[in-house]
Every structure is written in structure tokens, then in C-alpha cells.
Design a protein around this motif. Structure first.
Motif, short mmCIF file in Angstrom:
data_model
loop_
_atom_site.label_atom_id
_atom_site.label_comp_id
_atom_site.label_asym_id
_atom_site.label_seq_id
_atom_site.Cartn_x
_atom_site.Cartn_y
_atom_site.Cartn_z
N ASN A 444 7.52 34.99 8.98
CA ASN A 444 8.24 35.88 8.07
C ASN A 444 7.41 36.05 6.81
N ALA A 445 7.09 37.29 6.50
CA ALA A 445 6.20 37.55 5.36
C ALA A 445 6.92 38.15 4.17
N THR A 446 8.24 38.19 4.19
CA THR A 446 8.98 38.73 3.06
C THR A 446 9.28 37.60 2.07
N THR A 447 8.76 37.72 0.87
CA THR A 447 8.89 36.66 -0.11
C THR A 447 9.25 37.25 -1.47
N GLU A 448 9.39 36.39 -2.45
CA GLU A 448 9.49 36.86 -3.82
C GLU A 448 8.15 37.50 -4.21
N ASN A 473 4.86 43.12 -3.97
CA ASN A 473 6.31 42.93 -4.10
C ASN A 473 6.90 41.96 -3.09
N GLY A 474 6.06 41.36 -2.25
CA GLY A 474 6.55 40.38 -1.28
C GLY A 474 7.25 41.01 -0.09
N GLY A 475 7.25 42.34 -0.01
CA GLY A 475 7.91 43.02 1.11
C GLY A 475 9.28 43.54 0.77
N ALA A 476 9.77 43.28 -0.45
CA ALA A 476 11.07 43.80 -0.90
C ALA A 476 10.88 44.36 -2.31
N ALA A 523 8.34 38.62 -12.19
CA ALA A 523 8.92 39.72 -11.41
C ALA A 523 9.92 39.16 -10.42
N SER A 524 10.98 39.93 -10.13
CA SER A 524 12.01 39.49 -9.19
C SER A 524 12.28 40.57 -8.15
N ASN A 525 12.62 40.13 -6.95
CA ASN A 525 13.15 41.03 -5.93
C ASN A 525 14.35 40.36 -5.27
N ALA A 526 14.81 40.90 -4.16
CA ALA A 526 16.01 40.38 -3.52
C ALA A 526 15.82 38.96 -2.98
N ILE A 527 14.56 38.55 -2.77
CA ILE A 527 14.29 37.23 -2.22
C ILE A 527 14.26 36.17 -3.32
N GLY A 528 13.64 36.49 -4.45
CA GLY A 528 13.54 35.52 -5.52
C GLY A 528 12.65 36.00 -6.66
N THR A 529 12.19 35.03 -7.46
CA THR A 529 11.41 35.32 -8.67
C THR A 529 9.99 34.81 -8.51
#
Length: 761
Positions: A444-448, A473-476, A523-529
Motif C-alpha cells: 500500500n503506497a498511500t501515506t501522509e 501528497n502520499g497518494g491522497a 502538510a496533511s491529507n486524509a491519511i495523516g500529517t
């Protein structure tokens, strides 16, 4: 460009290796390895004698041909359930699921699974899937991260507290005694007390070691408890902490990392601990055997007076090299460096360091720094993450594949054999195959998001303009950049009340002139900071001096206007009103008035911006008509029209907010959600039109639509309680309707509310 007001809220960014980036999805136990794949399933391989692989059997996998790839099944977590994080202990494993619950399996002794018994689970058919219950964490409590020690497990909860269960011989559960928890009925849930770490202290990250546990706190300090025989608690003694009354809470001192130094990440090994500091250097303490501390010796550190703080040197990683993440194994340590390479040191047995030998490194002078080579991962390959186990190491590569080296016993390397790899030359690099995880499957490559870079700060009058480059952006999609500042060299940081913004610049106002400031951004996305950026260079706001002189004389009915600007700091000159158009250089039309009367002059004025410290403006009347001369400096000049002498207002941009997820089936706002909404509301004014859209996940369409609308109503109502006179709209939308969005991004909307704003007219 966003306008940001000065604030004083303390903040810390960063998290432990175990909860950051791709390390959410890869963890190494004593003799097994687990990984979360790109389709959010999980697979484990290696020793399976206690059911720790989660396949309802005790078979060892990965040590024979045809056992990996598509032949290796995904673990059954229950109907519709997927994994968002994995953690492995000596003989057990745990997963954080997509509904924020935790499930554990494997050896059950000492209560490490958290089910109120010592029964091992995952050994026989029918023990996984829907039959495996979620661990009870307490009323309305869910988990945001998990970590597993040798025989104990800890969860970071949604209210930023920690609960631990399992073996407690040395106080590693932090409850002031040595009684195991989770091995008997009525010991979990509300009966399990959250660990006390001090008044008003909350937890950012937690890492469980062999018999000790460490936490990164909200004030960027680290506290460790449990077994301290080798100094792994960093308290200057070999005492165990947390095994007796009165040892936790405010009585437990934070580890001294050096003058003005704070921490961004923590990793606990079997008998040593390592931290990444705020300046991206690494310090390790505890057992020094085999050179695992990277100190050039084998002495234990942290077990005696004058060994921590400024006495504890940062590890030399090479010229200008810093660390992005750190992984402490049983007797070796690895770091992912800022140039996407990996270096390992400590016990070299079985090739776990990845240098084609079994030599220990870091235990003698001249072995660290530039002398320590990077691990060869293959032609044109770089690293995104590293994890250290008992006697093996795995790295996530830039193509989201995984390579493992070290001891191959029990199939822990997933190579289809039991041979060690990395202990002889020509076994690493292109010769080392990536793990076979299944057709087209990767980790899984989606991260903060990655760390923000290229932060530039430019001083103004009581303000500083910031700009930075967008990180990966970590994928998100990135939903927020948080700007922090300090005026004391970095000993404390404060957060600007900037709301939620995804722009790449900000102007921080309300600063004190002639005071030096440093700035940093996360920076933050839906996964984390993300990890916090490197701090900017020091900048000092200064006072801008502007002098304006106006002289008016009247001799007749014809007017001449001239404006002259000379150099150097910024100033703004508004010429007097004339009947000319904003950019004309000819005199206005002459009007005749009675002899004793000064003519009425009306105009649409202009604004001229130039670099100037001294400006003079004169207006005179004469009996002849003349051209109006306009002289400006050689710097850039722009002319903007004003209407009816009104000041031009800066356009207010209110970004979209993606609210942190609600608990499963819950509608109450968490502390983190309230913090988000308070920040966001500071950008709103009366008559703004606010729309709240709740997104429904899987489940009965009608019920989920109702639930998502209720969440949207709760969010909008809270915003309305912060700002009067708003116009509110509430909607519900199914994630299935996000047809143009990837599966991973659709999942990122589950249990969330998206707030958008149309600014007031």
C-alpha cells in the motif's frame, strides 16, 4: 495568498517510524513479516507456529517454492473489513482496520491479544474473519495507531491517549504494577486505564520494544517506561519504571535530548531506543552491544549519570546527511536518509545489515559517517521506508516493491527458501529479488504527505511572506498546510490560526518588528500529517518608513498634477483627484469658476506602487494648461484603479475542509474534529454560505445516507455556533457517486464531512 494572523497555540508535528509513511504497512516480528497491500488486504509469512500468520493454521510460509505470490492468501478480517496498519510482536500480530477497530491473533499468553484470555488465535480454522472479535478499547473509543512489543501491545486512541495490554513483568504497560492485562475477563475496555503521562499531556506516537514502551508527546518530548536494565529508558539509571505506584504521570521525566532539542520520531528496539530530533539528527541509547547505538563503541548509554542530553552525541550518518525515519531492531538499527538511501549498523550476523558480510558495524571508531556504506538496493532503485526485525531487515523501494535480507530461517524473507541473504557478496542489489506478493500487487503506497521543502521566508513590516514547494501528497490530496513559528531559536513553536488551506504560500501577520523568527510547515491529507519541514532561515520583520508631503496653491482655474517617487523601500502614493483617466499624462479639462473660487476637481484616482522611502506630491493651479509629468523609479511599478476613493480589499479565499473521520456509526465530534472546525471557522464572516456534505461508506444505502447527513448537520451546526449569520446547507452523498475518483481516494472520504464556503458578497 492566504493571510494568517499571529497565534500562540503550541504545536508539534511528526510521528514515530511505526506510525509514519509506508511503515504503517510493513512490520517485522521475531521470525515473521506482515505487509498491507495496495488493495488494503494483508499478508503474513515466516514462522506460523502460534498462528501469528493469521491463516487458521500453524504452517510456516515463505520458506518453500510456490508459497508466495498469488498462492499466499490474504488474511480474513471479516466481511467488508480491510487493513490500514499492521504490527507484529515476537509471536503475535495485530491489524488496525478500516473501521478504526483492532484485531489481534497468534500466541495468546500474558493477554497480548487483548481478549481477556490466554488462548492463541489464528491456529485453527474458524478463528479468523467474523469469528475474531475486535479488541475492546473502551466506550466510544477507537484506535488511530498500534504497535506491538515482544509480548505486549499498545494502541494510540482517538483521544490521543495510550492503552497497553499483555506482558507486564517490567511495568511496560505503564499502570504502576507488574500485573498482566488482557489475560482475564473484565480487564479490557473501560476497565483498562489509559496511561498517565502528565497533566494535559497527550500522545503523538507510541513504540513498543522488548520490555519497554516509549511515547512521543504533544510537547515534542519523549517519555519511556518498562524495563530499564540497559538504559533504554534514557533516565540515567537501570531502574524499571511503571512497575510501582507513583512512577508515571508528572513523576515520569521526559528524556533529555540536549539543549533546545526536541523529538520528531521514536523507535523502540529490544533493549535500545532511538529518536529523530527536530534538527533531523539521530540519537540512540540503551544497550550498546554490537554497535547498535552507532556510537563507535559497545558501552550502554542512558544507564548512568551524564550520558544523556548534551553528553549523548548524535549519530554520524555522513556528510550533510540527515534521517527521515529510524528503525530499531533486536540488535541492529537502520535509518532512511534524506537522499532516499539506507544505512544500517549494529549486529551484522546473518547479513541483516545488508553489506554482504556478517561483520558488526558501529562498535568501533571509524565505522560510521561517510565510512558506512549505503545498502545496495539495485540499479536506479531508491528507498521509501525501512523496517528492522529480530535478525532481518526489509525496505520499501521507490516502485512500491519490497526487498528483505538477513536471516532467512522460517521463511521470514519470503524468498521461498531458508538461506540468509546479505551475508555474502553479490546477494544484494540487482541480485536480490523483490517479494512476490501476488499478480500486480505491491505494498500500500498511500501515506501522509512527504516533508515540505524549499521553504522561503521574506520579511516585511510586522509580517513575513512564506512560500514553499508542494511535497508528494502520499497518494491522497493535501487538505491543509500548517505554519508554525518561533522567536526563541526553536525551543518552543507556536501555530498560526490559519484555518485549513492547500495554497503554497502564506503571509503571517501580527509579528513584532526587529525580532528574528524561524518558520516551518507541515502538510496533511486524509491519511495523516507529514514530518515537519526544515526550519526557514531566520528573518526579522522591520518597520517601513513612508513620508508624504502635499502642497496646494491656487492662482487660476487650470490644474497641474505631478507625482514623483524616488527609491528604496516599499511605499504607496495616492495622487490627488483629477478628471483624467487613471493612466493619462495630459492635464484635465479646464473648467472656469468665479474669480474667488477654487475649482472643483473630481477624479478616479490611481494607486502607484514602487520601491520608495521618500515621496512628495504637489498640486498647483495656473493660468495655463500643462502636461502632468509622471516620474517613477526603475523598480517595478503597477497601476491599479480604485472606485469612488474606496480602498482595494484583498480577496479572501476560504479553502475547503475535509473533516477528520467520525467513529464508526458515530455522530459526536471528537477533540481533533473540534480543533479543525475552530481553526476553519476563524476564516468565516457573516453572510458566508457554508455547505456541509457527509459521505456515506459501505452499508444499507438508506441508513448510511441518513447517518452521513446527521454528521454533516453536526458539523454545520458547530460552525454556526462559532460564527453568527451564516447561510447553511447540508447534503449527503455516497462514495459510490465519486465515479472519477480512485478507489483509495473514495475510501478516504468514508465517515468524513467536506465543508465548502462561498464567501459573503
Amino acid at each position: 495568498r492566504a493571510e494568517v494572523s499571529g497565534g500562540s497555540v503550541s504545536s508539534v508535528s511528526g510521528a514515530a517510524t511505526q506510525t509514519r509513511g509506508l511503515m504503517r504497512y510493513l512490520d517485522l516480528g521475531t521470525a515473521h513479516t506482515c505487509v498491507v497491500l495496495d488493495n488494503s488486504t494483508a499478508k503474513c509469512f515466516g514462522l506460523g507456529s502460534s498462528g501469528q500468520l493469521g491463516y487458521g493454521a500453524t504452517t510456516t510460509l515463505g520458506d518453500g517454492a510456490g508459497e508466495m505470490g498469488d498462492s499466499l492468501a490474504a488474511i480474513d478480517f471479516g466481511t467488508g473489513r480491510t487493513a490500514t496498519m499492521i504490527a507484529t510482536g515476537a509471536s503475535h500480530s495485530c491489524a488496525l482496520l478500516d473501521n478504526s477497530t483492532v484485531k489481534c491473533w497468534g500466541l495468546g499468553t500474558n493477554g497480548r491479544l487483548g481478549y481477556g484470555a490466554i488462548t492463541s488465535l489464528g491456529r485453527t480454522a474458524g478463528q479468523m474473519g467474523n469469528s475474531l472479535s475486535a479488541v475492546s478499547l473502551g466506550t466510544s473509543r477507537t484506535a488511530v495507531a498500534i504497535t506491538a512489543g515482544s509480548a505486549h501491545t499498545c494502541a494510540l486512541l482517538d483521544n490521543a491517549t495510550i492503552k497497553c495490554w499483555g506482558l507486564n513483568t517490567d511495568g511496560q504497560l505503564g499502570l504502576g504494577d507488574i500485573d498482566d492485562r488482557g489475560d482475564q475477563a473484565n480487564e479490557m475496555g473501560d476497565a483498562l486505564t489509559a496511561i498517565s503521562l502528565g497533566t494535559n499531556r497527550t500522545v503523538v506516537a507510541v513504540s513498543a520494544g522488548g520490555t519497554h514502551t516509549c511515547a512521543l508527546l504533544d510537547d515534542a518530548n519523549i517519555k519511556c517506561w518498562g524495563g530499564g536494565a540497559f538504559g533504554q529508558l534514557g533516565i540515567g539509571s537501570v531502574d524499571s519504571i511503571g512497575d510501582g505506584a507513583g512512577e508515571m504521570g508528572a513523576a515520569l521525566s521526559a528524556i533529555s535530548l540536549g539543549t533546545s532539542r526536541t523529538a520528531k520520531a521514536i523507535s523502540a528496539g529490544d533493549a535500545h531506543s532511538c529518536a529523530i530530533l527536530d534538527n533531523n539528527t539521530v540519537k540512540c541509547w540503551g544497550s550498546g552491544a554490537d554497535g547498535r547505538l552507532g556510537s563507535g563503541a559497545t558501552s550502554d548509554l542512558g544507564d548512568g549519570a551524564s550520558e544523556m542530553g548534551n553528553f549523548l552525541s548524535a549519530i554520524s550518518l555522513g556528510s550533510s546527511r540527515t534521517a527521515i525515519s529510524i528503525a530499531a531492531g533486536e540488535s541492529h538499527t537502520c535509518a532512511l536518509l534524506d537522499n532516499a538511501t539506507i544505512k544500517c549498523w549494529g549486529n551484522g550476523a546473518s547479513g541483516r545489515l545488508g553489506y554482504g558480510a556478517t561483520t558488526s558495524l558501529g562498535d568501533a571508531s571509524g565505522e560510521m559517517g561517510d565510512a558506512l556504506a549505503v545498502v545496495d538496493l539495485g540499479t536506479a532503485r531508491s528507498a521509501k521506508a525501512v523496517s528492522a526485525g529480530d535478525a532481518h531487515t526489509c525496505a520499501v523501494l521507490d516502485d512500491s516493491t519490497i526487498k528483505c535480507w538477513g536471516s532467512g530461517s522460517n521463511g521470514r524473507l519470503g524468498s521461498g527458501a531458508t538461506l540468509s541473504l546479505g551475508d555474502e557478496i553479490n546477494e544484494l542489489g540487482d541480485s536480490l529479488n523483490a517479494l512476490s506478493l501476488g499478480t500486480s500487487r505491491t505494498i500500500n503506497a498511500t501515506t501522509e504527505p512527504a516533508r515540505v521543502s524549499s521553504l522561503v521566508a521574506t520579511a516585511g513590516n510586522t509580517e513575513v511572506a512564506l512560500s514553499w514547494s508542494a511535497p508528494s501528497n502520499g497518494g491522497a490530496s493535501i487538505s491543509d498546510y500548517v505554519v508554525e513559528y518561533t522567536s526563541n531559536g526553536g525551543s518552543t513553536w507556536s501555530t498560526f490560526a490559519d484555518g485549513v488551506a492547500s495554497t503554497l504560500s502564506a503571509t503571517v501577520t501580527g509579528l513584532v518588528n526587529n525580532t528574528s523568527y524561524l518558520f516551518r510547515v507541515t502538510a496533511s491529507n486524509a491519511i495523516g500529517t507529514s514530518a515537519v519541514s526544515v526550519a526557514s532561515s531566520g528573518v526579522t520583520p522591520v518597520t517601513t518608513t513612508t513620508t508624504t508631503t502635499t502642497t496646494t496653491s491656487t492662482t487660476s482655474t487650470t490644474s497641474t498634477t505631478s507625482t514623483t517617487s524616488t527609491t528604496s523601500t516599499t511605499s504607496t502614493t495616492v495622487p490627488p483627484t483629477t478628471t483624467t483617466a487613471p493612466t493619462t499624462t495630459t492635464a484635465p479639462t479646464t473648467t472656469t469658476a468665479p474669480a474667488a473660487t477654487v475649482p472643483t476637481i473630481t477624479t478616479v484616482p490611481t494607486i502607484t506602487t514602487s520601491t520608495s522611502t521618500s515621496t512628495s506630491t504637489s498640486t498647483s493651479t495656473s493660468t495655463s494648461t500643462s502636461t502632468v509629468p509622471v516620474t517613477t523609479s526603475t523598480s517595478t511599478t503597477s497601476t491599479l484603479p480604485l472606485v469612488e476613493n474606496k480602498k482595494i480589499e484583498t480577496v479572501r479565499v476560504v479553502p475547503q475542509l475535509v473533516v477528520q473521520p467520525f467513529t464508526p456509526l458515530g455522530t459526536n465530534l471528537s477533540a481533533e474534529q473540534i480543533r479543525q472546525l475552530k481553526k476553519f471557522s476563524r476564516n468565516l464572516v457573516i453572510h458566508d454560505r457554508v455547505t456541509c456534505v457527509g459521505y456515506a461508506g459501505q452499508g444499507p444505502a438508506v441508513a448510511m445516507a441518513k447517518l452521513s447527513r446527521q454528521r454533516a448537520q453536526v458539523v454545520c451546526r458547530y460552525i454556526a455556533s462559532q460564527v453568527e449569520g451564516l447561510s447553511l446547507q447540508v447534503y449527503s452523498q455516497s462514495i459510490r457517486q465519486l465515479a472519477e475518483t480512485s478507489l483509495q481516494d473514495r475510501k478516504a472520504y468514508q465517515r468524513r464531512v467536506v465543508v465548502s464556503v462561498r464567501p459573503a458578497p
